[in-house]
Design a protein around this motif. Structure first.
Motif, PDB file in Angstrom:
ATOM      1  N   SER A 151      -2.437   0.442  -4.354  1.00  0.00           N
ATOM      2  CA  SER A 151      -2.287  -0.835  -3.654  1.00  0.00           C
ATOM      3  C   SER A 151      -2.214  -1.939  -4.692  1.00  0.00           C
ATOM      4  O   SER A 151      -2.667  -1.782  -5.828  1.00  0.00           O
ATOM      5  N   VAL A 169      -4.493   6.052   1.214  1.00  0.00           N
ATOM      6  CA  VAL A 169      -3.995   5.011   0.319  1.00  0.00           C
ATOM      7  C   VAL A 169      -4.223   5.487  -1.111  1.00  0.00           C
ATOM      8  O   VAL A 169      -5.356   5.750  -1.512  1.00  0.00           O
ATOM      9  N   TYR A 185       0.864  -1.180   0.000  1.00  0.00           N
ATOM     10  CA  TYR A 185       0.000   0.000   0.000  1.00  0.00           C
ATOM     11  C   TYR A 185       0.893   1.219   0.000  1.00  0.00           C
ATOM     12  O   TYR A 185       1.824   1.303   0.788  1.00  0.00           O
TER      13      TYR A 185
END
Length: 93
Positions: free
Chosen positions: A74, A71, A64
């Motif tokens: 990912s 975030v 991530y």
């Protein structure tokens, strides 16, 4: 290394490592990542928080990328390692 050894004595199912390579000599960084790889291969779940992007993504099943607490990317570690955005922003290449 001592903290990891001490934690392993409790036989945990999972460990979180926060910047395990911080401040280590290059040879010790290599040893640290080898140890992390062996622990994962032995079935232990590991959560690694690390600024050494190249090394950590190379050994990660999933990664991530955070920016300002969010975030932004990912995926599998190898995929992120090959992502142009990650390469430019974090690897300088």
């Amino acid at each position: 290394m001592l903290a990891i050894g001490r934690a392993l004595m409790a036989k945990p199912a999972m460990m979180m490592l926060d910047e395990p390579s911080l401040g280590l000599a290059p040879i010790m960084v290599e040893l640290m990542f080898d140890t992390i790889t062996r622990l994962a291969a032995g079935g232990m779940s590991l959560m690694l928080v690390e600024q050494n992007v190249a090394e950590s993504l190379a050994i990660s099943q999933r990664g991530y990328v955070l920016e300002n607490g969010q975030v932004v990317l990912s995926g599998p570690g190898e995929t992120l390692l090959g992502d142009d955005r990650v390469r430019q922003a974090y690897l300088g290449i």
